[in-house]
Design a protein around this motif. Structure first.
Motif, mmCIF file in Angstrom:
data_model
loop_
_atom_site.group_PDB
_atom_site.id
_atom_site.type_symbol
_atom_site.label_atom_id
_atom_site.label_comp_id
_atom_site.label_asym_id
_atom_site.label_seq_id
_atom_site.Cartn_x
_atom_site.Cartn_y
_atom_site.Cartn_z
ATOM 1 N N ASN A 95 40.519 23.734 -14.570
ATOM 2 C CA ASN A 95 39.641 22.786 -13.882
ATOM 3 C C ASN A 95 40.110 21.343 -14.003
ATOM 4 O O ASN A 95 39.929 20.544 -13.082
ATOM 5 N N ASN A 96 40.725 21.008 -15.157
ATOM 6 C CA ASN A 96 41.133 19.611 -15.368
ATOM 7 C C ASN A 96 42.335 19.220 -14.509
ATOM 8 O O ASN A 96 42.684 18.040 -14.433
ATOM 9 N N LEU A 97 42.982 20.190 -13.867
ATOM 10 C CA LEU A 97 44.138 19.885 -13.021
ATOM 11 C C LEU A 97 43.763 19.770 -11.550
ATOM 12 O O LEU A 97 44.579 19.335 -10.735
ATOM 13 N N VAL A 98 42.552 20.174 -11.201
ATOM 14 C CA VAL A 98 42.140 20.194 -9.790
ATOM 15 C C VAL A 98 41.129 19.083 -9.540
ATOM 16 O O VAL A 98 40.188 18.886 -10.313
ATOM 17 N N ILE A 99 41.349 18.358 -8.461
ATOM 18 C CA ILE A 99 40.456 17.267 -8.078
ATOM 19 C C ILE A 99 40.026 17.467 -6.634
ATOM 20 O O ILE A 99 40.789 17.983 -5.815
ATOM 21 N N GLU A 100 38.791 17.089 -6.349
ATOM 22 C CA GLU A 100 38.253 17.234 -4.995
ATOM 23 C C GLU A 100 38.291 15.895 -4.272
ATOM 24 O O GLU A 100 37.842 14.877 -4.793
ATOM 25 N N LYS A 101 38.866 15.901 -3.093
ATOM 26 C CA LYS A 101 38.756 14.736 -2.213
ATOM 27 C C LYS A 101 37.425 14.896 -1.485
ATOM 28 O O LYS A 101 37.247 15.813 -0.687
ATOM 29 N N PRO A 102 36.463 14.018 -1.764
ATOM 30 C CA PRO A 102 35.101 14.249 -1.271
ATOM 31 C C PRO A 102 35.017 14.221 0.241
ATOM 32 O O PRO A 102 35.754 13.501 0.918
ATOM 33 N N ALA A 103 34.118 15.018 0.757
ATOM 34 C CA ALA A 103 33.775 14.910 2.174
ATOM 35 C C ALA A 103 33.060 13.590 2.394
ATOM 36 O O ALA A 103 32.367 13.082 1.512
ATOM 37 N N GLY A 104 33.232 13.016 3.567
ATOM 38 C CA GLY A 104 32.572 11.760 3.863
ATOM 39 C C GLY A 104 33.311 10.976 4.918
ATOM 40 O O GLY A 104 34.253 11.480 5.546
ATOM 41 N N TYR A 105 32.901 9.728 5.091
ATOM 42 C CA TYR A 105 33.513 8.873 6.103
ATOM 43 C C TYR A 105 34.661 8.074 5.489
ATOM 44 O O TYR A 105 34.532 7.508 4.401
ATOM 45 N N TYR A 106 35.775 8.066 6.217
ATOM 46 C CA TYR A 106 36.986 7.381 5.761
ATOM 47 C C TYR A 106 37.512 6.486 6.884
ATOM 48 O O TYR A 106 37.408 6.830 8.063
ATOM 49 N N VAL A 107 38.081 5.372 6.485
ATOM 50 C CA VAL A 107 38.897 4.584 7.392
ATOM 51 C C VAL A 107 40.342 4.910 7.054
ATOM 52 O O VAL A 107 40.723 4.908 5.878
ATOM 53 N N SER A 108 41.142 5.208 8.056
ATOM 54 C CA SER A 108 42.508 5.648 7.788
ATOM 55 C C SER A 108 43.478 5.063 8.802
ATOM 56 O O SER A 108 43.097 4.646 9.898
ATOM 57 N N GLY A 109 44.745 5.052 8.405
ATOM 58 C CA GLY A 109 45.812 4.590 9.285
ATOM 59 C C GLY A 109 47.157 4.974 8.707
ATOM 60 O O GLY A 109 47.252 5.379 7.538
#
Length: 277
Positions: free
Chosen positions: A203-217
Motif C-alpha cells: 500500500n505504501n508504494l501506491v498512490i491515487e491521483k484523485p478524481a476531480g477538476y484539473y487545469v492541464s496543458g
C-alpha cells in the motif's frame, strides 16, 4: 532401381536446405540411412515419413530438443500429452504477444496525440482517478542520490508495469508552481498501473491521483517553454477564478524513446484546482 535419395533430393522433397539436413544429422535428429565412402549422405525412401513428423512438430514451434525427445518416445498417449503441453506454451506466447500489442498501442497513441497538440491551449476538465506506483523523493541536483532512488524504485516494480507503454509520471508539491521552473524542485517518480494491479504492490508504494477538476496543458522540457508555460498557467487560473488544490502531476508523453533531445521531451502538466468562490 534407385534405392536412395541424395541429401539434395531429400531437401528438395522437404522444402528445406541441404544445410538443414546436414545439421539434423550432426545433432542426431534425422540421420541418413547410410553415408558413402566419399562422405555423401544417402536417405531411403521410407525416411520421408519421419522427416514429415519433424517438419510438422517444427511448424508447431516445438524446439529441436523437444522434437528429438518426442521421436524417441512416440506413441498415441505420449503424443496427446506432449501436444497438450505445446498448446499451453502457445497460449502463453499469445498472452505475451497481446500484452506487447497493448504496449505498442499505448506508445502509438501517445506519439500520435503529441503530433496534434496545441501548446498554447490550457484545458479545464474533470479527470477520473488513476493509480500509480510512487518512488521516494528525488533531488535532481544530487545525481548519485537520484540514481540510487531510481534504482531502488525500478527494482520494486514488475517489468510489465515499467514497460506498459503508459507515460512515466512525476509528482511535485503544488507550491513549486510559484517557481520559474517546476522541474527544479524535488519530485517523486510515478508509474501508472491499472486499478486491478494495485494489489500487486504494498500500500505504501501506491498512490491515487484523485478524481476531480484539473487545469492541464502540454509543455516542452526547455527552460524558456517552462517559464512561459508557468506564466500562462497562472494567468489562466486568475482569469478563471481558480486556485491550486493539490500537487502537480506530470506525464511524459514524448520521452527518450521518441527523441534523443531532452528539450524535445513533452510533458502534460495537470494541476487539481478549485474555485475561489
Amino acid at each position: 532401381m534407385k534405392k536412395y535419395l541424395s541429401v539434395s533430393e531429400m531437401a528438395e522433397y522437404a522444402g528445406v536446405s541441404r544445410r538443414t539436413l546436414i545439421y539434423y544429422d550432426q545433432i542426431d535428429l534425422f540421420k541418413p540411412k547410410k553415408t558413402g565412402d566419399n562422405g555423401y549422405r544417402y536417405y531411403s525412401f521410407d525416411q520421408y515419413a519421419e522427416l514429415d513428423v519433424i517438419l510438422i512438430l517444427k511448424a508447431l514451434n516445438m524446439s529441436l530438443e523437444d522434437i528429438a525427445a518426442f521421436l524417441k518416445q512416440r506413441n498415441p498417449e505420449y503424443t496427446l500429452k506432449e501436444l497438450g503441453v505445446q498448446r499451453e506454451k502457445v497460449r502463453e506466447r499469445i498472452t505475451n504477444l497481446k500484452q506487447i500489442e497493448g504496449v505498442l498501442d499505448e506508445y502509438i497513441h501517445r506519439y500520435e496525440k503529441i503530433r496534434s497538440v496545441d501548446f498554447e491551449v490550457l484545458t479545464y476538465d474533470y479527470r477520473e482517478k488513476e493509480y500509480y506506483v510512487v518512488s521516494d523523493m528525488i533531488d535532481h541536483t544530487d545525481e548519485p542520490s537520484a540514481f540510487q532512488v531510481y534504482s531502488h524504485f525500478y527494482s520494486l516494480i514488475q517489468s510489465r508495469d515499467i514497460f506498459s507503454g503508459y507515460p512515466i509520471g512525476f509528482l511535485t508539491e503544488g507550491s513549486a508552481f510559484e517557481q520559474r521552473d517546476i522541474h527544479s524542485s524535488p519530485y517523486r517518480a510515478l508509474i501508472r498501473i491499472p486499478e486491478e494491479r494495485r494489489k500487486v504492490y504494498p500500500n505504501n508504494l501506491v498512490i491515487e491521483k484523485p478524481a476531480g477538476y484539473y487545469v492541464s496543458g502540454f509543455v516542452r522540457d526547455d527552460i524558456h517553454h517552462l517559464v512561459n508555460f508557468s506564466e500562462r498557467f497562472k494567468k489562466y487560473l486568475n482569469e478563471q477564478n481558480l486556485v491550486i488544490n493539490g500537487d502537480i502531476w506530470e506525464l511524459m508523453w514524448q520521452d527518450e524513446v521518441a527523441t534523443a533531445s531532452k528539450e524535445q521531451q513533452i510533458f502534460e502538466v495537470m494541476l487539481p484546482v478549485k474555485s475561489m468562490n
